[in-house]
Motif scaffolding. Structure first.
Motif, PDB file in Angstrom:
ATOM      1  N   LEU A 132       5.037   9.633   4.802  1.00 16.55           N
ATOM      2  CA  LEU A 132       4.898   8.463   4.292  1.00 16.55           C
ATOM      3  C   LEU A 132       5.601   7.261   5.143  1.00 16.55           C
ATOM      4  O   LEU A 132       4.876   6.185   5.504  1.00 16.55           O
ATOM      5  CB  LEU A 132       4.842   8.170   2.900  1.00 16.55           C
ATOM      6  CG  LEU A 132       4.153   7.060   2.069  1.00 16.55           C
ATOM      7  CD1 LEU A 132       2.565   6.894   2.463  1.00 16.55           C
ATOM      8  CD2 LEU A 132       4.401   6.887   0.571  1.00 16.55           C
ATOM      9  N   LYS A 147       4.223   7.086   8.587  1.00 16.37           N
ATOM     10  CA  LYS A 147       2.984   6.352   8.807  1.00 16.37           C
ATOM     11  C   LYS A 147       3.258   4.979   8.602  1.00 16.37           C
ATOM     12  O   LYS A 147       2.562   4.147   9.412  1.00 16.37           O
ATOM     13  CB  LYS A 147       2.192   7.048   7.427  1.00 16.37           C
ATOM     14  CG  LYS A 147       0.661   6.652   7.874  1.00 16.37           C
ATOM     15  CD  LYS A 147      -0.275   7.073   6.458  1.00 16.37           C
ATOM     16  CE  LYS A 147       0.045   6.060   5.340  1.00 16.37           C
ATOM     17  NZ  LYS A 147      -0.968   6.215   4.242  1.00 16.37           N
ATOM     18  N   ALA A 156       0.730  -1.315   0.146  1.00 14.98           N
ATOM     19  CA  ALA A 156       0.013  -0.026   0.183  1.00 14.98           C
ATOM     20  C   ALA A 156       0.863   1.333   0.088  1.00 14.98           C
ATOM     21  O   ALA A 156       0.335   2.177  -0.706  1.00 14.98           O
ATOM     22  CB  ALA A 156      -0.923  -0.036   1.239  1.00 14.98           C
ATOM     23  N   LEU A 157       2.010   1.372   0.763  1.00 14.29           N
ATOM     24  CA  LEU A 157       2.872   2.238   0.987  1.00 14.29           C
ATOM     25  C   LEU A 157       3.472   2.600  -0.580  1.00 14.29           C
ATOM     26  O   LEU A 157       3.729   3.554  -0.916  1.00 14.29           O
ATOM     27  CB  LEU A 157       4.072   2.278   1.825  1.00 14.29           C
ATOM     28  CG  LEU A 157       3.702   2.119   3.246  1.00 14.29           C
ATOM     29  CD1 LEU A 157       4.569   1.737   4.243  1.00 14.29           C
ATOM     30  CD2 LEU A 157       3.015   3.355   3.846  1.00 14.29           C
ATOM     31  N   LYS A 172       2.318   1.910  -3.451  1.00 14.65           N
ATOM     32  CA  LYS A 172       1.198   2.263  -4.403  1.00 14.65           C
ATOM     33  C   LYS A 172       1.071   3.743  -4.141  1.00 14.65           C
ATOM     34  O   LYS A 172       0.651   4.540  -5.206  1.00 14.65           O
ATOM     35  CB  LYS A 172       0.038   1.593  -4.184  1.00 14.65           C
ATOM     36  CG  LYS A 172      -0.144   0.284  -4.694  1.00 14.65           C
ATOM     37  CD  LYS A 172      -1.641  -0.324  -4.405  1.00 14.65           C
ATOM     38  CE  LYS A 172      -1.392  -1.764  -5.137  1.00 14.65           C
ATOM     39  NZ  LYS A 172      -2.845  -2.532  -4.888  1.00 14.65           N
ATOM     40  N   GLU A 173       1.210   4.397  -3.202  1.00 13.65           N
ATOM     41  CA  GLU A 173       1.154   5.724  -2.885  1.00 13.65           C
ATOM     42  C   GLU A 173       2.314   6.634  -3.361  1.00 13.65           C
ATOM     43  O   GLU A 173       1.954   7.706  -3.827  1.00 13.65           O
ATOM     44  CB  GLU A 173       0.972   5.965  -1.295  1.00 13.65           C
ATOM     45  CG  GLU A 173      -0.261   5.598  -0.734  1.00 13.65           C
ATOM     46  CD  GLU A 173      -0.469   6.260   0.851  1.00 13.65           C
ATOM     47  OE1 GLU A 173      -0.271   7.360   0.930  1.00 13.65           O
ATOM     48  OE2 GLU A 173      -0.715   5.306   1.835  1.00 13.65           O
ATOM     49  N   CYS A 174       3.338   6.031  -3.371  1.00 12.90           N
ATOM     50  CA  CYS A 174       4.367   7.137  -3.979  1.00 12.90           C
ATOM     51  C   CYS A 174       5.304   6.351  -5.136  1.00 12.90           C
ATOM     52  O   CYS A 174       6.163   7.221  -5.721  1.00 12.90           O
ATOM     53  CB  CYS A 174       5.457   7.293  -2.749  1.00 12.90           C
ATOM     54  SG  CYS A 174       6.470   5.973  -2.140  1.00 12.90           S
ATOM     55  N   ASN A 175       4.955   4.997  -5.361  1.00 11.58           N
ATOM     56  CA  ASN A 175       5.637   4.472  -6.727  1.00 11.58           C
ATOM     57  C   ASN A 175       7.269   4.341  -6.565  1.00 11.58           C
ATOM     58  O   ASN A 175       7.956   4.403  -7.443  1.00 11.58           O
ATOM     59  CB  ASN A 175       5.157   4.967  -7.923  1.00 11.58           C
ATOM     60  CG  ASN A 175       5.328   4.253  -9.121  1.00 11.58           C
ATOM     61  OD1 ASN A 175       5.698   2.833  -8.989  1.00 11.58           O
ATOM     62  ND2 ASN A 175       5.584   4.749 -10.285  1.00 11.58           N
ATOM     63  N   GLU A 212       6.155  14.401   1.176  1.00  8.54           N
ATOM     64  CA  GLU A 212       5.547  13.255   0.782  1.00  8.54           C
ATOM     65  C   GLU A 212       6.247  12.029   1.715  1.00  8.54           C
ATOM     66  O   GLU A 212       5.412  11.161   2.150  1.00  8.54           O
ATOM     67  CB  GLU A 212       5.701  12.944  -0.713  1.00  8.54           C
ATOM     68  CG  GLU A 212       4.967  11.656  -1.101  1.00  8.54           C
ATOM     69  CD  GLU A 212       5.239  11.477  -2.552  1.00  8.54           C
ATOM     70  OE1 GLU A 212       4.489  10.431  -3.045  1.00  8.54           O
ATOM     71  OE2 GLU A 212       5.606  12.389  -3.103  1.00  8.54           O
TER      72      GLU A 212
END
Length: 263
Positions: A244, A247, A98-99, A101-104, A240
Protein backbone atom coordinates in the motif's frame (compact mmCIF):
# COMPACT_ATOMS: atom_id res chain seq x y z
CA UNK A 1 32.13 33.62 1.85
CA UNK A 2 28.68 34.89 0.98
CA UNK A 3 27.24 33.27 4.10
CA UNK A 4 29.97 34.84 6.25
CA UNK A 5 29.15 38.28 4.88
CA UNK A 6 25.46 37.77 5.62
CA UNK A 7 26.17 37.15 9.29
CA UNK A 8 27.17 40.81 9.54
CA UNK A 9 23.51 41.74 8.96
CA UNK A 10 21.99 39.49 11.63
CA UNK A 11 19.68 41.35 14.03
CA UNK A 12 20.19 39.99 17.54
CA UNK A 13 16.68 40.82 18.78
CA UNK A 14 15.14 38.87 15.90
CA UNK A 15 17.37 35.91 16.74
CA UNK A 16 16.20 36.07 20.35
CA UNK A 17 12.55 36.11 19.26
CA UNK A 18 13.12 33.04 17.08
CA UNK A 19 14.97 31.36 19.96
CA UNK A 20 11.85 31.85 22.07
CA UNK A 21 9.62 30.19 19.46
CA UNK A 22 11.99 27.27 19.06
CA UNK A 23 11.72 26.37 22.75
CA UNK A 24 8.15 25.16 22.25
CA UNK A 25 8.83 21.65 21.01
CA UNK A 26 8.37 18.05 22.08
CA UNK A 27 6.47 17.90 25.38
CA UNK A 28 7.07 21.58 26.14
CA UNK A 29 3.69 22.86 24.97
CA UNK A 30 3.64 25.63 27.57
CA UNK A 31 6.50 27.57 29.15
CA UNK A 32 6.70 30.43 31.61
CA UNK A 33 8.88 33.52 31.58
CA UNK A 34 11.23 32.02 34.17
CA UNK A 35 11.61 28.81 32.15
CA UNK A 36 12.47 30.72 28.99
CA UNK A 37 14.81 33.08 30.84
CA UNK A 38 16.74 30.15 32.26
CA UNK A 39 16.91 28.25 28.96
CA UNK A 40 17.93 31.24 26.86
CA UNK A 41 20.10 32.84 29.55
CA UNK A 42 18.33 36.14 29.05
CA UNK A 43 16.98 38.55 31.70
CA UNK A 44 13.31 37.98 32.52
CA UNK A 45 12.44 41.51 31.45
CA UNK A 46 13.90 40.86 27.99
CA UNK A 47 12.00 37.59 27.69
CA UNK A 48 8.76 39.26 28.76
CA UNK A 49 9.18 41.97 26.11
CA UNK A 50 9.88 39.34 23.43
CA UNK A 51 6.78 37.39 24.46
CA UNK A 52 4.65 40.54 24.48
CA UNK A 53 5.75 41.29 20.91
CA UNK A 54 5.12 37.74 19.73
CA UNK A 55 1.75 37.69 21.48
CA UNK A 56 0.77 40.96 19.81
CA UNK A 57 1.44 39.31 16.42
CA UNK A 58 -0.35 36.05 17.45
CA UNK A 59 2.79 33.91 17.29
CA UNK A 60 2.32 33.00 20.96
CA UNK A 61 -0.62 33.20 23.33
CA UNK A 62 -0.90 33.17 27.10
CA UNK A 63 -2.86 30.59 29.03
CA UNK A 64 -4.76 32.80 31.44
CA UNK A 65 -5.16 29.94 33.94
CA UNK A 66 -1.47 29.07 34.25
CA UNK A 67 0.00 32.38 32.97
CA UNK A 68 2.36 30.29 30.83
CA UNK A 69 2.79 30.81 27.11
CA UNK A 70 2.20 28.50 24.15
CA UNK A 71 2.42 28.77 20.38
CA UNK A 72 -0.30 30.85 18.75
CA UNK A 73 -2.44 30.30 15.70
CA UNK A 74 -0.08 32.33 13.52
CA UNK A 75 2.55 29.58 13.74
CA UNK A 76 0.01 27.04 12.46
CA UNK A 77 -0.89 29.37 9.63
CA UNK A 78 2.77 29.75 8.67
CA UNK A 79 3.28 25.98 8.77
CA UNK A 80 0.35 25.36 6.46
CA UNK A 81 1.68 28.07 4.13
CA UNK A 82 4.98 26.21 3.89
CA UNK A 83 3.12 23.06 2.87
CA UNK A 84 1.13 24.95 0.23
CA UNK A 85 4.31 26.48 -1.15
CA UNK A 86 5.97 23.09 -1.57
CA UNK A 87 4.37 22.93 -5.02
CA UNK A 88 2.50 19.74 -5.79
CA UNK A 89 3.45 18.25 -2.41
CA UNK A 90 0.74 20.45 -0.98
CA UNK A 91 -1.87 18.77 -3.21
CA UNK A 92 -1.40 15.13 -2.23
CA UNK A 93 -3.92 14.99 0.62
CA UNK A 94 -6.62 13.26 -1.47
CA UNK A 95 -4.19 10.44 -2.26
CA UNK A 96 -3.10 10.25 1.38
CA UNK A 97 -6.69 10.21 2.62
CA UNK A 98 -7.52 7.34 0.24
CA UNK A 99 -4.53 5.37 1.53
CA UNK A 100 -5.57 5.88 5.14
CA UNK A 101 -9.10 4.68 4.35
CA UNK A 102 -7.69 1.44 2.98
CA UNK A 103 -5.79 0.47 6.13
CA UNK A 104 -7.00 2.86 8.86
CA UNK A 105 -3.45 3.70 9.96
CA UNK A 106 -1.72 7.07 10.38
CA UNK A 107 0.09 8.31 7.27
CA UNK A 108 2.77 11.02 7.09
CA UNK A 109 4.31 12.99 4.26
CA UNK A 110 7.85 14.11 5.01
CA UNK A 111 11.00 15.61 3.52
CA UNK A 112 14.71 15.43 4.38
CA UNK A 113 16.03 18.70 5.80
CA UNK A 114 19.67 18.86 6.91
CA UNK A 115 19.63 15.06 7.20
CA UNK A 116 16.66 15.22 9.55
CA UNK A 117 13.26 13.80 8.68
CA UNK A 118 10.57 16.51 8.92
CA UNK A 119 6.86 15.71 8.64
CA UNK A 120 4.91 18.14 6.47
CA UNK A 121 1.48 16.58 6.82
CA UNK A 122 -0.16 13.87 8.91
CA UNK A 123 -3.48 12.09 8.38
CA UNK A 124 -4.65 9.92 11.25
CA UNK A 125 -6.59 6.68 11.21
CA UNK A 126 -9.32 6.33 13.80
CA UNK A 127 -7.93 3.41 15.80
CA UNK A 128 -8.05 4.21 19.53
CA UNK A 129 -4.38 3.18 19.85
CA UNK A 130 -2.25 5.08 17.35
CA UNK A 131 1.00 7.00 17.02
CA UNK A 132 0.78 10.53 15.65
CA UNK A 133 4.12 12.07 14.63
CA UNK A 134 4.35 15.83 15.08
CA UNK A 135 4.38 18.15 12.08
CA UNK A 136 7.57 20.16 11.68
CA UNK A 137 9.59 18.37 14.36
CA UNK A 138 13.01 17.25 13.02
CA UNK A 139 13.67 13.57 13.70
CA UNK A 140 16.91 11.66 13.08
CA UNK A 141 16.91 10.07 9.65
CA UNK A 142 18.82 6.95 10.68
CA UNK A 143 16.07 5.63 12.97
CA UNK A 144 12.89 6.62 11.10
CA UNK A 145 11.57 4.71 8.10
CA UNK A 146 10.90 7.88 6.08
CA UNK A 147 14.36 9.21 6.87
CA UNK A 148 16.09 5.93 6.08
CA UNK A 149 14.35 5.50 2.73
CA UNK A 150 15.56 8.96 1.70
CA UNK A 151 19.19 8.78 2.85
CA UNK A 152 19.45 5.24 1.45
CA UNK A 153 19.25 6.72 -2.04
CA UNK A 154 21.95 9.34 -1.54
CA UNK A 155 25.02 9.15 -3.74
CA UNK A 156 27.57 6.75 -2.23
CA UNK A 157 30.07 9.42 -1.19
CA UNK A 158 27.38 11.63 0.30
CA UNK A 159 25.93 8.67 2.21
CA UNK A 160 29.32 7.73 3.64
CA UNK A 161 29.92 11.35 4.64
CA UNK A 162 26.56 11.46 6.40
CA UNK A 163 27.32 8.28 8.36
CA UNK A 164 30.82 9.49 9.25
CA UNK A 165 29.49 12.82 10.57
CA UNK A 166 26.32 11.48 12.21
CA UNK A 167 26.01 11.94 15.97
CA UNK A 168 24.34 8.63 16.74
CA UNK A 169 22.03 8.45 19.74
CA UNK A 170 20.46 5.28 21.08
CA UNK A 171 16.73 5.87 21.58
CA UNK A 172 15.78 2.23 22.17
CA UNK A 173 17.53 -1.13 22.26
CA UNK A 174 16.69 -1.49 18.55
CA UNK A 175 18.30 1.78 17.41
CA UNK A 176 21.05 1.12 14.88
CA UNK A 177 24.12 3.06 15.99
CA UNK A 178 26.88 1.01 14.37
CA UNK A 179 27.98 2.81 11.16
CA UNK A 180 28.87 -0.36 9.24
CA UNK A 181 25.61 -2.07 10.19
CA UNK A 182 23.62 1.02 9.22
CA UNK A 183 25.37 1.25 5.85
CA UNK A 184 24.49 -2.39 5.06
CA UNK A 185 20.93 -1.76 6.20
CA UNK A 186 20.58 1.32 3.99
CA UNK A 187 21.95 -0.52 0.96
CA UNK A 188 19.29 -3.18 1.45
CA UNK A 189 16.62 -0.46 1.64
CA UNK A 190 17.90 1.05 -1.59
CA UNK A 191 17.57 -2.31 -3.35
CA UNK A 192 14.10 -3.18 -2.07
CA UNK A 193 12.63 0.32 -2.48
CA UNK A 194 11.06 0.72 0.96
CA UNK A 195 12.17 1.01 4.59
CA UNK A 196 10.84 -0.46 7.82
CA UNK A 197 11.48 0.99 11.25
CA UNK A 198 10.92 -1.44 14.12
CA UNK A 199 10.89 0.30 17.50
CA UNK A 200 14.14 2.13 16.64
CA UNK A 201 12.91 5.54 17.73
CA UNK A 202 10.16 4.68 20.19
CA UNK A 203 9.33 1.44 21.98
CA UNK A 204 6.13 -0.16 20.73
CA UNK A 205 6.02 1.77 17.43
CA UNK A 206 6.73 0.62 13.88
CA UNK A 207 6.54 2.32 10.51
CA UNK A 208 7.04 1.59 6.82
CA UNK A 209 7.97 4.18 4.19
CA UNK A 210 8.48 4.56 0.46
CA UNK A 211 10.18 7.41 -1.44
CA UNK A 212 8.43 10.10 -3.45
CA UNK A 213 10.11 11.18 -6.70
CA UNK A 214 9.63 14.18 -8.98
CA UNK A 215 9.71 14.43 -12.77
CA UNK A 216 13.54 14.24 -12.75
CA UNK A 217 13.40 10.95 -10.78
CA UNK A 218 15.01 12.66 -7.78
CA UNK A 219 13.67 11.68 -4.37
CA UNK A 220 12.06 14.75 -2.82
CA UNK A 221 10.25 13.17 0.14
CA UNK A 222 8.60 10.06 1.51
CA UNK A 223 5.31 8.77 2.83
CA UNK A 224 5.14 6.46 5.83
CA UNK A 225 2.53 4.52 7.76
CA UNK A 226 2.94 4.64 11.55
CA UNK A 227 1.35 2.38 14.14
CA UNK A 228 1.79 0.13 17.17
CA UNK A 229 3.90 -2.99 16.82
CA UNK A 230 0.92 -5.08 17.88
CA UNK A 231 -0.86 -4.17 14.62
CA UNK A 232 2.20 -3.79 12.40
CA UNK A 233 3.04 -7.49 12.52
CA UNK A 234 5.24 -9.07 9.84
CA UNK A 235 2.41 -10.81 7.98
CA UNK A 236 0.34 -7.64 7.73
CA UNK A 237 3.36 -5.60 6.72
CA UNK A 238 4.17 -7.97 3.86
CA UNK A 239 0.63 -8.49 2.59
CA UNK A 240 -0.95 -5.08 3.14
CA UNK A 241 1.15 -2.16 4.38
CA UNK A 242 4.27 -2.47 2.22
CA UNK A 243 2.29 -2.86 -1.04
CA UNK A 244 0.00 0.00 0.00
CA UNK A 245 2.78 2.48 0.84
CA UNK A 246 4.57 1.60 -2.41
CA UNK A 247 1.36 2.13 -4.36
CA UNK A 248 0.78 5.49 -2.69
CA UNK A 249 4.34 6.64 -3.35
CA UNK A 250 3.98 5.71 -7.02
CA UNK A 251 0.70 7.63 -7.30
CA UNK A 252 2.15 10.75 -5.69
CA UNK A 253 5.30 10.50 -7.79
CA UNK A 254 3.21 10.14 -10.95
CA UNK A 255 1.34 13.31 -9.98
CA UNK A 256 4.72 15.05 -9.78
CA UNK A 257 5.61 13.87 -13.28
CA UNK A 258 7.63 10.76 -12.47
CA UNK A 259 6.95 8.24 -15.22
CA UNK A 260 9.14 5.25 -14.41
CA UNK A 261 7.40 2.10 -13.26
CA UNK A 262 9.65 1.08 -10.41
CA UNK A 263 11.56 2.56 -7.51
Amino acid sequence: MKMNRKTNYIIRSVCHALDVLEQFHGDDAELGVSDLSRRLQLPKNNVFRLLATLEHRNYVEQNRNTENYRLGLKTMEMGQMVIRQMGHLGNVRPIMEALVKECNETLCLSILKDFQNVNLDVIEGDNPLRFVPRIGEPLPAYCTSAGKVQIAHLAEEKLKLYIADCQFQRYTLATITDPKLLLRHLRQISQQGYAIESEELEDGARSVAAPVRDYTSNIIGAIAFYGPSTRFIEERMEKELIPLVLKGAREISAMLGHSRNGF
